[in-house]
Design a protein around this motif. Structure first.
Motif, PDB file in Angstrom:
ATOM      1  N   GLU A 266      22.484  78.906  -5.214  1.00  0.00           N
ATOM      2  CA  GLU A 266      23.608  80.246  -5.542  1.00  0.00           C
ATOM      3  C   GLU A 266      24.077  80.558  -3.996  1.00  0.00           C
ATOM      4  OE1 GLU A 266      19.404  81.806  -6.426  1.00  0.00           O
ATOM      5  OE2 GLU A 266      20.805  80.798  -7.010  1.00  0.00           O
ATOM      6  N   LEU A 267      23.130  81.137  -3.731  1.00  0.00           N
ATOM      7  CA  LEU A 267      23.378  81.810  -2.284  1.00  0.00           C
ATOM      8  C   LEU A 267      23.922  80.771  -1.116  1.00  0.00           C
ATOM      9  CD1 LEU A 267      20.006  83.611  -1.680  1.00  0.00           C
ATOM     10  CD2 LEU A 267      21.975  84.129  -2.186  1.00  0.00           C
ATOM     11  N   ASP A 268      23.875  79.123  -1.377  1.00  0.00           N
ATOM     12  CA  ASP A 268      24.207  78.311   0.074  1.00  0.00           C
ATOM     13  C   ASP A 268      25.382  77.986  -0.486  1.00  0.00           C
ATOM     14  OD1 ASP A 268      21.653  78.422   1.588  1.00  0.00           O
ATOM     15  OD2 ASP A 268      21.897  76.748   0.824  1.00  0.00           O
ATOM     16  N   ALA A 269      26.142  78.048  -1.429  1.00  0.00           N
ATOM     17  CA  ALA A 269      27.077  77.642  -2.504  1.00  0.00           C
ATOM     18  C   ALA A 269      28.297  78.548  -2.353  1.00  0.00           C
ATOM     19  CB  ALA A 269      26.759  77.357  -4.142  1.00  0.00           C
ATOM     20  N   ILE A 270      27.695  80.150  -2.741  1.00  0.00           N
ATOM     21  CA  ILE A 270      28.103  81.183  -2.947  1.00  0.00           C
ATOM     22  C   ILE A 270      28.295  81.312  -1.061  1.00  0.00           C
ATOM     23  CG2 ILE A 270      28.863  84.126  -3.278  1.00  0.00           C
ATOM     24  CD1 ILE A 270      26.983  82.957  -5.464  1.00  0.00           C
ATOM     25  N   ALA A 271      27.961  81.339   0.069  1.00  0.00           N
ATOM     26  CA  ALA A 271      28.436  82.396   1.289  1.00  0.00           C
ATOM     27  C   ALA A 271      29.138  80.915   1.896  1.00  0.00           C
ATOM     28  CB  ALA A 271      26.887  81.566   2.458  1.00  0.00           C
ATOM     29  N   ALA A 272      29.052  79.312   1.221  1.00  0.00           N
ATOM     30  CA  ALA A 272      29.798  78.825   1.972  1.00  0.00           C
ATOM     31  C   ALA A 272      31.082  78.333   1.460  1.00  0.00           C
ATOM     32  CB  ALA A 272      29.346  76.911   1.516  1.00  0.00           C
TER      33      ALA A 272
END
Length: 337
Positions: A266-272
């Motif tokens: 979720e962190l990678d997706a939100i950050a992207a």
């Protein structure tokens, strides 16, 4: 009345604020290339596209929720659930430690649909709780994250031979996900198809217009005749379907699945999404922005791995990028009000 020379510094300052995160990430990529020139190659580019494919599908799922001024902390665990369900239903028939020993060989589409539907149900519950009871998405999805992990762990531990990684996947499944056609990886093809569908949905349908309207100002959207609750519900359902599809692909990409699969996704997706200009202020964002954000973030992540950087330093850099992206996004929003 200010002269053009007096306005020039403010203009450059605005340009820097609007593009600061891209400038920082470009500098990071430049440093990676300087320290490791081999990073610039066709094989590396191909690997980056493959690694970006599933991340892009997941980013599209949470992007719509961010447009609604929300977030989804349950994304990673939902993906893990889809991965475990898919892997458990698609093991090799002659594998002695099968999750379901007597399960007949299933068409690939059946486990995929099961995973997507289960994920959509959990996401739909998140959307309804947020829309009807006005509970902040952060709280809703944080709670559902724990619930999903508990349900997933119970399912994972119910194997006849005890909790163990679910591997030895059906060859059809592995080929469907990891194969290539004319040197084009299947994962890249699926990501392109999903990108086209999402672009059409966001830009050419009533659903997309309503999503932007609710994200920009839900009260004004309601007055204009938009069904706010229905719009929020379907945005979350769409997110769940994409998490389910992404989890289905991820299990085969990795080659196995456990109850830890999807942790931190979720962190990678939100950050992207935020790096790509999909704003937490609501009603702002493009499909192209999500694509750019995912590619940039994957290049940085892959570059750190390529340099052999310790995973703990990778976490630090990722965290800094996330905070910086949100900070710059907030500054852009403040400049407009």
């Amino acid at each position: 009345m200010k002269s053009s020379l007096e306005r020039q510094p403010n203009r450059w300052k605005l340009v820097l604020i609007n593009n600061a995160i891209y400038i920082v990430m470009a500098l990071l990529i430049l440093l990676i290339v300087i320290f490791e020139p081999r990073f610039v190659s066709v094989n590396v580019f191909r690997n980056i596209l493959v690694q970006s494919s599933v991340r892009l599908i997941l980013a599209f799922g949470v992007a719509g929720i961010i447009v609604l001024q929300g977030t989804d902390l349950s994304l990673g665990r939902t993906v893990g659930m889809a991965a475990v369900i898919s892997a458990s239903l698609l093991q090799q028939p002659d594998y002695l430690a099968r999750f379901f020993p007597n399960l007949p060989i299933l068409p690939l589409i059946v486990p995929m649909l099961v995973a997507m539907i289960v994920c959509a149900i959990f996401s739909a519950i998140n959307g309804l709780v947020h829309a009807i009871y006005k509970v902040h998405p952060f709280i809703v999805t944080m709670g559902s994250q724990v619930v999903i992990y508990g349900v997933l762990s119970i399912y994972f531990a119910s194997q006849p031979h005890g909790a163990q990684p679910i591997g030895s996947l059906d060859a059809r499944y592995s080929k469907f996900v990891n194969g290539s056609t004319f040197y084009v990886p299947h994962l890249v093809f699926y990501a392109v198809v999903v990108t086209i569908l999402m672009w059409f949905l966001w830009n050419k349908t009533k659903f997309g217009r309503n999503m932007y309207a609710v994200g920009g100002n839900s009260e004004a959207a309601h007055v204009s005749g938009v069904n706010v609750i229905s719009t929020i519900f379907w945005v979350y359902v769409l997110g769940g379907l994409l998490y389910g599809f992404g989890g289905f692909l991820e299990a085969a990409r990795i080659g196995s699945a456990t109850n830890s699969t999807g942790f931190g996704y979720e962190l990678d997706a939100i950050a992207a999404c935020v790096v790509g200009g999909i704003s937490f202020s609501g009603g702002v964002g493009k499909i192209s922005g999500a694509v750019v954000g995912v590619l940039l973030f994957t290049v940085i992540t892959y570059g750190m791995i390529f340099l052999g950087l310790d995973v703990f330093y990778q976490y630090i850099i990722k965290g800094v990028i996330i905070v910086a992206a949100v900070a710059f996004d907030t500054q852009k929003y403040l400049k407009k009000i």
